[in-house]
Design a protein around this motif. Sequence first.
Motif, PDB file in Angstrom:
ATOM      1  N   TYR A   1       0.832  -1.205   0.000  1.00  0.00           N
ATOM      2  CA  TYR A   1       0.000   0.000   0.000  1.00  0.00           C
ATOM      3  C   TYR A   1       0.869   1.259   0.000  1.00  0.00           C
TER       4      TYR A   1
ATOM      5  N   MET B   1       1.232   4.216  -3.083  1.00  0.00           N
ATOM      6  CA  MET B   1       0.986   5.647  -2.926  1.00  0.00           C
ATOM      7  C   MET B   1       2.205   6.474  -3.328  1.00  0.00           C
TER       8      MET B   1
ATOM      9  N   CYS C   1      -5.219   4.915   3.055  1.00  0.00           N
ATOM     10  CA  CYS C   1      -6.074   4.406   1.984  1.00  0.00           C
ATOM     11  C   CYS C   1      -7.049   3.411   2.582  1.00  0.00           C
TER      12      CYS C   1
ATOM     13  N   ASN D   1      -9.211  -0.301   2.094  1.00  0.00           N
ATOM     14  CA  ASN D   1      -9.222  -1.586   1.404  1.00  0.00           C
ATOM     15  C   ASN D   1     -10.252  -2.492   2.056  1.00  0.00           C
TER      16      ASN D   1
ATOM     17  N   MET E   1      -6.878   0.225  -3.521  1.00  0.00           N
ATOM     18  CA  MET E   1      -7.074   1.366  -2.620  1.00  0.00           C
ATOM     19  C   MET E   1      -8.339   2.065  -3.102  1.00  0.00           C
TER      20      MET E   1
ATOM     21  N   TYR F   1      -8.051   7.521  -9.589  1.00  0.00           N
ATOM     22  CA  TYR F   1      -7.960   8.158  -8.272  1.00  0.00           C
ATOM     23  C   TYR F   1      -9.330   8.378  -7.632  1.00  0.00           C
TER      24      TYR F   1
ATOM     25  N   GLN G   1      -7.152   3.297  -7.133  1.00  0.00           N
ATOM     26  CA  GLN G   1      -5.856   3.831  -6.722  1.00  0.00           C
ATOM     27  C   GLN G   1      -6.034   5.115  -5.916  1.00  0.00           C
ATOM     28  N   HIS G   2      -7.055   5.142  -5.098  1.00  0.00           N
ATOM     29  CA  HIS G   2      -7.342   6.341  -4.313  1.00  0.00           C
ATOM     30  C   HIS G   2      -6.598   6.307  -2.980  1.00  0.00           C
ATOM     31  N   PHE G   3      -6.004   7.413  -2.622  1.00  0.00           N
ATOM     32  CA  PHE G   3      -5.413   7.565  -1.290  1.00  0.00           C
ATOM     33  C   PHE G   3      -5.485   9.021  -0.894  1.00  0.00           C
ATOM     34  N   GLU G   4      -5.311   9.260   0.372  1.00  0.00           N
ATOM     35  CA  GLU G   4      -5.323  10.622   0.897  1.00  0.00           C
ATOM     36  C   GLU G   4      -4.048  10.835   1.685  1.00  0.00           C
TER      37      GLU G   4
END
Length: 531
Positions: free
Chosen positions: A95, A99, A329, A331, A360, A408, A457-460
């Motif tokens: 993970y 990112m 992220c 999951n 993600m 994203y 492929q989303h993350f913060e």
Amino acid sequence: MEKPSDQILGKTDDIPAVMKVESSTLEPITINDNTARFVFENKGILSRDTCLQFQLITSGGQGFLPLGCGIYSLIKKATLRCGARRITEIQDLAYYRSMTHSYNTPSYRANYVRYMKGINNTVVPLQVGTTSGGTGANADAGKFQPTGTEVRVDTFNPDDSGLPYDLQLTTSADTTPCWTIYLRELFPILDSIELPLFLMNEEVVVDLEFNKQVTATDVAVNGVGTLCVFEADGAAPGPPAPVLHTCSLVKESCLMYVDTIYYANERMEEIDRQVDATRGMSLKYTDVINNVASMGAQVNVGAAPALQETEVIHQLPLSGFSVKNIFWCFNANHRSSLTGGVQVAQTPAFYNPFYGKYSMLATPKSSTFDIRVNDALVFPEPITNPSLKAHEAGQVYNSPVYLHTALYSRDSYTDKTGSFEDQANALPFSESRLTIADGGTSRLYKGIKPMELAGGQHFEAVNLSTMPGDANDDTIYINQKPIEVLHRKFATNSHNNFAYNAYYFAEVVKGFSLKNGNVVIQQGPSVVIAQ
């Protein structure tokens, strides 16, 4: 007598070499399907360009590494030790590196990272038919697919895109690709410090713990998607079904290529002074602390269509640390939605057919978050808009997040009312799993549903420093209270009402020094003590 080279202006053999680099191949002293251990000699300085080589083979089928994390799927835990002292350790590397590699430019990922690590999260438009009728020969022309897909059936009517040959995992060590992980990608300390092995009294060890894919079934533990995934079976008229095989590490080719640096005596003595704890000296470096938290019990959203928004607060135990950045992220281990009182599982259920077990996931309606640090909120208003999230993530390394919007976020193709369902005329990826001849419009990887790529492929990420970037001199010290991440509105609908986990990674700054050859790690800020 003078040497001929001494007669050349600006060149003489009397000038000693300032730096020398020795390259060697290091085999693990122990290795099995679960672990491997590498031990360095206590000489010279360990270069950050030292790297590990891995090969994976499958029991059948056309396998490929998860598109988001690549070969990092192999590493369950990595530890760097000096004797009994643990210098740094990281888990859930898949993970974290999914990112951080998102900050690489698309060109770099497509032309370098893809071949070295198997990460393939850049996209290209679907081929356009060149026969009479133009795009009419391919109704999905202009939608997206992973970079490098191969046209397998008819180049004049390209409706069948296959797995790139350079990414295919095979059943033989002679033909399967080799993948590379730099040691600095396992241990961020090596981005800041090249370890002075010649000053350490005890042996320096790298311990690796591997993930395993020993069950050729769609299950939660050690099943398909842990190390790799596979093309579908291509059944026609369909629908194509997932292909399930095992995957294993080729232990004979698991090697470390070590670069050891030697400087002139004066420089080596200067390095000794820089890390001498008896003189109060230390070098700053970045370490990563990870944490996993549940997004709460799964709640029934009722009959479809439906949308629910929940509030969850997570506490990150980082008191006493100097923190630069925080990533996270979401999951879902089991892709089963609780809808109308019934559990409805997707196929496959325990992994994503493109991202394996390391997707993600973005929510259908963009989630809302804020952060409280030392009793103060970081943002005057909670962050919701995906563009603002990407902007804040860009402050982490002072670089944009180079991900296609369809990977994203789901914001570009969902309805903005009701349960935020996908809009059929705005989908960035095809929903077809069959070729035109079999009644579909296009086929990707022998029948994997391309929309499984969307929002995976989303993350913060949030930069807590004073200025953008990840300088080790710009951090915030966390007092007694832990950092709180406030998920004000975490939205799910009837299609992705899963039981989610949040994976957090905090980049903190520590101090490294040596006292009489023994490693000393300083957790908090530097303190000068009067003697």
